[in-house]
Scaffold this motif. Structure first.
Motif, PDB file in Angstrom:
ATOM      1  N   LEU A  39       0.811  -1.222   0.000  1.00 12.23           N
ATOM      2  CA  LEU A  39       0.000   0.000   0.000  1.00 12.23           C
ATOM      3  C   LEU A  39       0.844   1.272   0.000  1.00 12.23           C
ATOM      4  O   LEU A  39       0.365   2.329  -0.404  1.00 12.23           O
ATOM      5  CB  LEU A  39      -0.945   0.008   1.206  1.00 12.23           C
ATOM      6  CG  LEU A  39      -2.128  -0.967   1.124  1.00 12.23           C
ATOM      7  CD1 LEU A  39      -3.059  -0.754   2.303  1.00 12.23           C
ATOM      8  CD2 LEU A  39      -2.891  -0.791  -0.173  1.00 12.23           C
ATOM      9  N   ASP A  40       2.085   1.152   0.467  1.00 11.22           N
ATOM     10  CA  ASP A  40       2.878   2.383   0.460  1.00 11.22           C
ATOM     11  C   ASP A  40       3.400   2.718  -0.933  1.00 11.22           C
ATOM     12  O   ASP A  40       3.949   3.787  -1.149  1.00 11.22           O
ATOM     13  CB  ASP A  40       4.029   2.315   1.484  1.00 11.22           C
ATOM     14  CG  ASP A  40       4.895   1.072   1.277  1.00 11.22           C
ATOM     15  OD1 ASP A  40       4.673   0.369   0.267  1.00 11.22           O
ATOM     16  OD2 ASP A  40       5.758   0.804   2.129  1.00 11.22           O
ATOM     17  N   SER A  41       3.189   1.812  -1.875  1.00  9.58           N
ATOM     18  CA  SER A  41       3.590   2.128  -3.244  1.00  9.58           C
ATOM     19  C   SER A  41       2.568   3.081  -3.864  1.00  9.58           C
ATOM     20  O   SER A  41       1.373   2.796  -3.888  1.00  9.58           O
ATOM     21  CB  SER A  41       3.673   0.864  -4.089  1.00  9.58           C
ATOM     22  OG  SER A  41       3.688   1.224  -5.453  1.00  9.58           O
ATOM     23  N   GLN A  42       3.068   4.177  -4.347  1.00 10.43           N
ATOM     24  CA  GLN A  42       2.174   5.133  -5.020  1.00 10.43           C
ATOM     25  C   GLN A  42       2.438   5.132  -6.525  1.00 10.43           C
ATOM     26  O   GLN A  42       2.068   6.068  -7.220  1.00 10.43           O
ATOM     27  CB  GLN A  42       2.408   6.536  -4.437  1.00 10.43           C
ATOM     28  CG  GLN A  42       2.035   6.648  -2.959  1.00 10.43           C
ATOM     29  CD  GLN A  42       0.572   6.324  -2.715  1.00 10.43           C
ATOM     30  OE1 GLN A  42      -0.317   6.974  -3.266  1.00 10.43           O
ATOM     31  NE2 GLN A  42       0.299   5.320  -1.891  1.00 10.43           N
ATOM     32  N   ASP A  43       3.032   4.048  -6.999  1.00 12.78           N
ATOM     33  CA  ASP A  43       3.375   3.980  -8.405  1.00 12.78           C
ATOM     34  C   ASP A  43       2.134   3.656  -9.235  1.00 12.78           C
ATOM     35  O   ASP A  43       1.621   2.530  -9.204  1.00 12.78           O
ATOM     36  CB  ASP A  43       4.457   2.912  -8.612  1.00 12.78           C
ATOM     37  CG  ASP A  43       4.813   2.783 -10.084  1.00 12.78           C
ATOM     38  OD1 ASP A  43       4.682   3.797 -10.808  1.00 12.78           O
ATOM     39  OD2 ASP A  43       5.178   1.688 -10.504  1.00 12.78           O
ATOM     40  N   TRP A 102       0.155  -0.021 -10.091  1.00 14.58           N
ATOM     41  CA  TRP A 102      -1.241  -0.207  -9.658  1.00 14.58           C
ATOM     42  C   TRP A 102      -2.173  -0.376 -10.863  1.00 14.58           C
ATOM     43  O   TRP A 102      -3.114  -1.168 -10.825  1.00 14.58           O
ATOM     44  CB  TRP A 102      -1.706   0.957  -8.784  1.00 14.58           C
ATOM     45  CG  TRP A 102      -1.327   0.775  -7.338  1.00 14.58           C
ATOM     46  CD1 TRP A 102      -0.317   1.382  -6.667  1.00 14.58           C
ATOM     47  CD2 TRP A 102      -1.965  -0.111  -6.397  1.00 14.58           C
ATOM     48  NE1 TRP A 102      -0.270   0.945  -5.370  1.00 14.58           N
ATOM     49  CE2 TRP A 102      -1.275   0.023  -5.169  1.00 14.58           C
ATOM     50  CE3 TRP A 102      -3.035  -1.002  -6.476  1.00 14.58           C
ATOM     51  CZ2 TRP A 102      -1.616  -0.693  -4.027  1.00 14.58           C
ATOM     52  CZ3 TRP A 102      -3.393  -1.718  -5.346  1.00 14.58           C
ATOM     53  CH2 TRP A 102      -2.680  -1.568  -4.136  1.00 14.58           C
TER      54      TRP A 102
END
Lengths: 419, 98, 999
Positions: free
Chosen positions: B29-33, B37
């Motif tokens: 969830l900490d991936s903001q890519d 996603w």
């Protein structure tokens, strides 16, 4: 040869010996074309026709794995409508509707486009309000739509259970009078004949086995009949999009292939005059000119390339039909079959350039491919000829999932089987 | 189709719902890519042939199963339990008679 | 043709005479007759008119392959069109009528179509009816629709009912002919559970059409005894009148048992049809073969029949199809018919055998019976006007073309046989593409992709004795595959013919006769149509089928497909296997929609969900409405009160005093586990992990794509126990979503979920007096504003019933939600109403609830339409910045952040008129100046009359709406002809500071 009552009468006198092939039989493609359209279904044939007619590009080949019109254009429930909520959708389908209205005369081939109306039933006040939003969106976009109350529905569709005792009582409906149905095979044949007469080569039994690139630019396709070179290649292969485009290096697409079943009853004298869609389940029903009741239902719900479905959906469709029309239960189902739907992740189609130069993609039609045939071909031809989308398909981008400009007509989210 | 639920035995298609491709990898969830996603949420291999996919025994034990099924023939090669109980079978589930 | 009843033989009961009518004409038959055999016995020549040309048609076949004899049965609500007379068992009082004719079968105006037949060739309609205008087709189509179709459907609801069953078995045997009976026997002997299904009312299949004596008994006596023996073992379940119509994935087959069609009415408690979904470990397909006709001129005249059918009528029903029969055959079938007819005393005027050298034994037998046989000859054309009166025979050259002398022979029944086609429909449905066997001249089953094996004709058995042996072997093999040990005993009844038949001369069409030669009788497709399809390039078998409609009629081409594709193959000069077949689709024979629907019709079509308070609502006169599958009260109109007045009264009472509403339908999920706080933080966009015991919080959930999924509240009841509420419509979806995440994405989280929606009854008590009401009946907790703060959750009791009370407000008033175990629901509800009497409490329904939330600016279904972001709805503040959550990443895609997205606003009607539902918002310039297509600024999502505000208001989604408060727009509803001026305002119409709910 021009088709008319007169030519038919003349031929009748000559024992019909004068009719020629509807499209030329070509065993072998030429070595080079300006444009190759992969897929001899409705969309591919329409694309070739409009490339020739609208853009003067006649050095075109339609390359088909089997026989033309053998995919979804030949196995759908033949409904034509433009009753969409989102303006990007309803304007596109309405352009299609206008093409449908002129299609038989344009192609000089009677596709039997019959504007008998498409009626969506509402079973609660809230559902009716939802339809009012859609109907108003259609109307301000210049599309015909009418709101019917229960009595008007009852008069329009005799035999339907509109009583208060019904499991889902009918609250009213949204009618698109210009909607209707057409003879599906004739659409494929008509476009094939039209394209052929403008010089397009239609090559059947010619499966594409790969795509030819020079760097990132496409230069043709490899087929079972050898390589064929072209400046541009458009792919319109519906349920096989993932399969075919994988050969061009597209490992993943925003598409899942699902099986959708369709059903036809024994032929009956006229019984249901309108296309009716049930509002409390997935069922649409109409009667063909031959007299068979044609039913469509929900997806079987799992990825499939099998063109065959299973009993739960068959039984559910029968349940809905008999619940809505309690007089139908003694009638008999004659045949049912399945088609492979290219379900996109937001329920709307893709007509776009691809990231690879010269390669164009037409896919993601979900249940809606048949009615889209003319508009899809028209817009895809434009996109290929001009190397940029037309305003009408500008929203049907391949990259919209990344940018967030999805077109979720149902609001169902990124689950293809729910659209 | 019948699925052999490791907990409940052979059960008819009507008891299950299909829940999509099981080969997708999920970013943390900490991936903001947005790219990864987008791949997870929208992009599918959609193969013609063997496919690993989730099914839920929704009208049964409600377990999520990973099923290997051929999308061209609908024949089912393997059914496993997904999630925390992966690898488990119910003790009583012998080679059930249909 | 002049059919008549033979004096002896047949499997009919001459003691039981049955009366029936055909087109009103009284006739008689016997128990055991089919409608077709009885019509033949009564000398009825014409039984139907054809689809296109309205030509006279007689009975042609004896089984499922019948293309002509479709009739209407029964009257009124039970009328059934398109019944195949060969499959209708005669019963006393049966009423049948012919179809597709006007005014009568004998004099049919539609036969005029025949005059235009040069015009009506295949596909003629694609070439004309296109002018003079674009809509011309709609004019022509009316006439075409009227002319098309066959029978008429009843417009009344079907009074009969239908049943559905599932069955599991070791071995399903399809077909109770010799091979099927043997398979059932050997499988059962090995100890297998066997289901034996057959479409006929009695066992025996093709044996019934033979004169063979088995173990000294007639075939029917013998097969009945065999069935009795088999069923006595307890391992064989025999289903007569049951057609296995479809072969689906994983060895699941669909079958329909016609339980009651042989009775005038279903017997008490009996369904009309019963659908069987059969899951078989192994299947033995013993489906037999169908005879192919020959295509020649006038081959559709009444009196032209299949040779095997003529034999079947004679042997099974004791009916002679004619008095002077001519037979044209390409194989042994014609001899067997000729011999049986001769034995029955029927004159056989001539037997034309296309072969030059018939088998010597048959030739000798025919000679012994004085049957004139011509070899190397066949039928060129049938003669006659209303029925066949003569047959023109011709000699054939080596290529099968007519040559040499022709001769006309007087006849009233012309029996033809072009060979046999195994019934491979189910094998093809199971996935195997049919394979052409050039030596046999037959399409045989292809690759075996599911667990079945063939027996009998489809296994290539040529004689009854071979069919029996194959059946035994197939049954044993199937049992072995089920892990059983087959018994080594094999026995066959005495008398099974073991003669190896002679070859078949492949002859599909005889050209050169004068007159139409039909390929598909039911759809009036002629040899010329096939030629035309070829000429116009419709040469693939699928194109041929679609262009000419060959094989698409109600018989699905059982007598026509092979001939049609053989003719196309010959035109293309390719072998049959290159041409291939069209795809076999279920059902094998048509299946009633009622049987497929089974019991899931009418009110049983979908489950109906009722809250624990349902009966109370109904008793109090609530107007109920369905939401999801739930029944919910819209409002409770009093005596003489309109619905709208009731809604306004209820809403006003909540604002002024107190109201009580049923919220039991909300989804409720109980959540436990050490990782529950972490899990909840991940699935809600706002912080949840820090929720304290005894507190509740509003929560927003996003989909993975960043759109709003659902909203609700989360209650932390105990340290390790949460209660989540969801919207009514999304209850199932949220549960599944959470389960998926725990199984597929975060299996490491220790969290357990249980859906408890049905376990709790819930009500909301709202209004300034709500606290006072609770204070009179709640024990176990203090309720004053300091002890019971907004968003507090406390356990308490109401008259001994345990309750959870949460101070939550949807209406904007001081309000509480009270949950109690469902069995206490009604008592708690009544207690609250009773306690609230002094405070003026009223129950309020869904409409008042909706109106109150609109005034308060709370979003619901119409705003949560799956296309809105949290920010669109003014809920951007619920996107936590202190943690990560599902949907966060994709909610930041460029298009999700654009300024001109639709945003939630309020609208106030500018002219005192209601704001139309579903109206589009247009700016004034657009309204006045432009023609469609118009660009809408947004749309009205939830309109209402704001009882507290005293105005018509609405929630709406408007592009860049938050920056447009104060702007005037038009709410346009062309659908209803309404245009209402509106002013854009904040969506929080009522008490925006929340003073009332916090009071």
């Amino acid at each position: 040869m021009h088709f008319s009552a007169l030519s038919l009468a003349r031929q009748a006198l000559k024992g019909h010996r004068g009719w020629t092939r509807t499209w030329r039989a070509l065993e072998q493609p030429k070595s080079h074309y300006d444009v190759i359209v992969v897929g001899g279904g409705g969309h591919g044939l329409a694309t070739a026709y409009y490339l020739a007619k609208e853009h003067g590009i006649t050095n075109v080949a339609v390359i088909e794995k089997g026989w033309i019109g053998g995919g979804n254009v030949g196995r759908n429930t033949t409904i034509v409508r433009s009753n969409y909520l989102l303006p990007q959708n309803n304007r596109f389908y309405e352009w299609g509707m206008k093409l449908w209205e002129g299609m038989s005369r344009d192609l000089n081939y009677n596709v039997m486009f019959s504007q008998r109306g498409v009626l969506n039933l509402a079973h609660s006040p809230a559902q009716l309000e939802g339809y009012m939003r859609r109907g108003n969106s259609m109307r301000i976009n210049g599309i015909d739509a009418e709101l019917l109350d229960r009595d008007q529905v009852a008069r329009m569709v005799p035999g339907m259970d509109v009583s208060d005792k019904a499991r889902f009582p009918v609250a009213g409906g949204l009618l698109q009078p210009r909607g209707g149905s057409a003879r599906h095979d004739a659409v494929a044949w008509g476009y094939a004949r039209g394209a052929d007469s403008l010089g397009v080569d239609i090559i059947e039994n010619c499966e594409v086995q790969g795509f030819l690139f020079e760097g990132d630019r496409i230069v043709g396709v490899d087929t079972v009949k050898g390589p064929v070179r072209a400046g541009k290649v458009g792919v319109a292969v519906a349920g096989n999009s993932s399969r075919v485009l994988a050969k061009a290096g597209f490992e993943r697409l925003p598409i899942e292939s699902h099986v959708l079943q369709a059903f036809v009853s024994e032929p009956l004298k006229p019984l249901i005059d309108t296309v009716v869609t049930f509002g409390a389940g997935h069922l649409y029903i109409s009667q063909s000119d031959k007299g068979g009741l044609v039913f469509g239902g929900d997806l079987d719900g799992y990825n499939s390339y099998a063109q065959r479905g299973n009993l739960p959906i068959v039984q559910d469709v029968a349940s809905m039909a008999v619940t809505l029309f309690p007089n139908l239960s003694r009638l008999r189902l004659l045949r049912h079959w399945g088609g492979v739907m290219d379900m996109s992740m937001d329920g709307s189609p893709i007509i776009d350039k691809s990231p690879k130069e010269g390669l164009y993609i037409n896919a993601g039609w979900c249940y809606g491919g048949f009615k889209a045939t003319p508009a899809s071909g028209w817009c895809f031809a434009h996109t290929i000829a001009r190397d940029e989308p037309h305003d009408l398909n500008a929203a049907f981008r391949l990259d919209r999932f990344r940018t967030g400009r999805t077109l979720d007509e149902k609001g169902a989210g990124p689950v293809p089987r729910l659209h | 189709m019948y699925l052999n639920c490791p907990f409940c035995g052979h059960r008819h298609l009507e008891e299950f719902t299909y829940e999509g491709d099981a080969t997708i990898s999920w970013p943390t969830l900490d991936s903001q890519d947005i790219g990864s996603w987008t791949d997870t949420v929208y992009q599918r291999r959609n193969p013609a042939g063997p496919h690993r996919e989730y099914w839920q025994h929704v009208h049964g034990c409600r377990q999520f199963l990973i099923v290997e099924r051929d999308t061209t023939t609908h024949s089912i090669h393997k059914v496993e339990v997904a999630g925390p109980w992966a690898g488990e079978t119910a003790p009583r589930n012998t080679e059930a008679k249909q | 043709m002049s059919g008549f009843r033979l004096n002896n033989g047949g499997h009919i009961d001459r003691e039981r005479k049955l009366r029936f009518t055909f087109d009103g004409q009284p006739m008689t038959g016997y128990e055991g007759d089919s409608l077709a055999s009885a019509l033949l016995a009564n000398g009825q020549e014409t039984v139907a008119r054809s689809f296109k040309y309205h030509r006279r048609r007689g009975i042609y076949a004896a089984g499922a392959d019948e293309p002509n004899a479709l009739v209407g049965l029964r009257h009124g609500a039970r009328h059934e069109p398109n019944c195949r007379a060969t499959g209708v068992e005669l019963y006393d009082g049966l009423m049948a009528e012919s179809q597709n004719r006007w005014p009568s079968l004998d004099f049919d105006i539609g036969a005029m179509n025949g005059l235009f037949s040069p015009f009506f060739v295949a596909g003629f309609y694609y070439k004309t009816f296109m002018g003079p205008t674009r809509h011309a087709w709609m004019f022509y189509e009316k006439f075409i629709r009227k002319a098309a179709g066959m029978g008429k459907a009843s417009m009344e609801p079907d009074p009969d009912h239908y049943d559905a069953r599932h069955a599991w078995c070791d071995v399903l045997v399809v077909g109770a002919g010799p091979a099927g009976l043997a398979a059932a026997r050997s499988a059962a002997d090995a100890g297998a559970d066997v289901l034996l299904a057959d479409e006929l009312p009695v066992p025996g299949g093709s044996l019934l059409s033979e004169t063979t004596k088995l173990d000294g008994k007639t075939s029917l006596e013998w097969t009945r005894r065999e069935i009795a023996t088999l069923t006595k073992t307890g391992r064989v379940h025999y289903l007569p009148r049951t057609t296995v119509y479809g072969y689906y994935d994983d060895n699941i087959l669909g079958a329909v048992e016609r339980v009651s069609d042989h009775h005038p009415l279903p017997q008490a408690g009996q369904p009309r049809h019963r659908h069987w979904t059969i899951k078989a470990r192994r299947v033995v397909l013993a489906t037999g073969a169908l005879e192919r006709p020959l295509v020649f001129a006038n081959n559709d005249l009444p009196g032209v029949m299949l040779s095997g059918a003529v034999r079947s009528y004679a042997n099974r029903y004791a009916v002679a199809a004619g008095r002077r029969v001519v037979i044209a055959t390409t194989n042994d079938s014609g001899y067997r018919t000729a011999i049986d007819l001769a034995h029955a005393g029927v004159e056989v005027a001539c037997l034309a055998d296309a072969r030059h050298e018939p088998p010597a034994d048959l030739a000798a037998e025919a000679e012994g019976l004085a049957i004139p046989v011509r070899t190397g000859s066949t039928i060129l054309a049938a003669e006659g006007r209303k029925a066949v009166t003569g047959a023109i025979l011709t000699e054939l050259d080596a290529e099968g073309r007519p040559h040499g002398k022709q001769e006309s022979i007087r006849t009233d029944c012309l029996a033809v046989s072009g060979g046999w086609s195994p019934v491979i429909h189910l094998t093809a449905q199971a996935g195997g593409k049919p394979q052409y066997d050039a030596e046999r001249g037959q399409f045989m089953p292809g690759e075996v992709l599911q667990d079945w094996q063939p027996a009998g004709a489809i296994g290539g058995a040529d004689s009854l004795s071979e069919a029996w042996q194959q059946g035994l072997q197939a049954g044993s093999a199937a049992a072995r595959d089920c892990g059983l040990t087959p018994s080594s005993e094999t026995s066959a009844p005495e008398g099974l013919d073991s003669r190896k038949p002679g070859s078949t001369r492949l002859l599909f069409q005889v050209q050169g006769g004068k007159g139409k030669a039909f390929v598909d009788l039911q759809h009036d497709v002629t040899a010329r149509d096939v030629r035309l399809a070829h000429q116009e390039g419709f040469v693939s078998v699928e194109h041929l089928k679609r262009y000419t409609t060959l094989g698409m009629a109600a018989d699905q081409g059982k007598t026509s497909n092979i001939n049609g594709l053989a003719m196309m193959a010959s035109l293309l000069d390719v072998p049959l296997d290159v041409a291939g077949t069209t795809r076999f689709r279920p059902p094998y024979t048509p299946v009633s929609l009622g049987a497929l629907a089974g019991r899931s019709t009418g009110t049983h079509f979908r489950p109906l969900r009722r809250t624990p308070l349902h009966d109370w609502h109904v008793e109090k006169g609530a107007v109920m409405v369905e939401v999801g599958l739930w029944q919910r009260p819209r409002a409770y109109p009093g005596e003489g009160e309109s619905l709208i007045d009731a809604i306004r009264r209820e809403a006003r009472t909540v604002r002024e005093r107190v109201g009580l509403t049923d919220v039991s339908t909300l989804g409720k999920i109980e959540i436990k586990g050490p990782d529950a706080p972490e899990f909840l933080d991940r699935v809600y966009s706002n912080r949840m992990g820090n929720l304290k015991v005894g507190r509740a919080r509003y929560g927003l959930m996003l989909r993975t794509d960043g759109m709003v999924f659902d909203d609700g509240t989360l209650w932390r009841l105990e340290e390790n126990r949460y209660l989540m509420t969801t919207t009514t419509g999304n209850a199932g979806g949220v549960m599944k979503h959470l389960e998926f995440l725990l199984a597929a994405v975060w299996p490491e989280l220790k969290v357990h979920l249980v859906s408890v929606s049905d376990l709790w009854s819930g009500c909301a008590i709202a209004g300034p007096n709500s606290r006072a009401v609770l204070q009179t009946c709640v024990s176990g907790t203090e309720l004053d504003n300091d002890s019971f703060r907004p968003m507090d959750v406390k356990a308490a009791e109401i008259d001994g019933a345990p309750v959870w009370i949460a101070r939550l407000s949807y209406s904007g008033e001081l309000a509480y939600e009270v949950y109690t175990p469902a069995p206490h629901g009604e008592a708690v509800w009544k207690n609250l109403l009773q306690s609230g009497k002094p405070q003026g409490i009223v129950p309020y329904g869904l409409e008042a609830l909706g109106s109150l939330r609109i005034e308060k600016g709370h979003v619901a279904g119409p705003e949560l339409d799956g296309r809105t972001t949290a920010d669109d709805l003014g809920l951007g503040g619920l996107m936590s910045k202190k943690k990560h959550f599902l949907g966060e990443a994709l909610a930041r895609r460029e298009a999700m952040l654009e300024a001109d997205r639709p945003q939630l606003v309020g609208l106030v009607s500018g002219n005192g008129q209601p704001i139309p539902p579903g109206a589009q918002l247009l700016d004034s310039k657009t309204v006045r100046e432009k023609e469609p297509p118009l660009d809408a600024q947004g749309h009205v999502s939830s309109p209402t009359y704001g009882a507290a505000i005293g105005k018509y208001i609405a929630l709406a989604l408007l592009h860049d709406g938050r920056a447009r408060h104060g702007e005037s727009l038009t709410a346009s509803s062309p659908l209803t002809g309404e245009e209402v001026p509106v002013v854009v305002v904040s969506p929080h119409f009522y008490d925006p500071e929340g003073a009332r709910m916090n009071a």
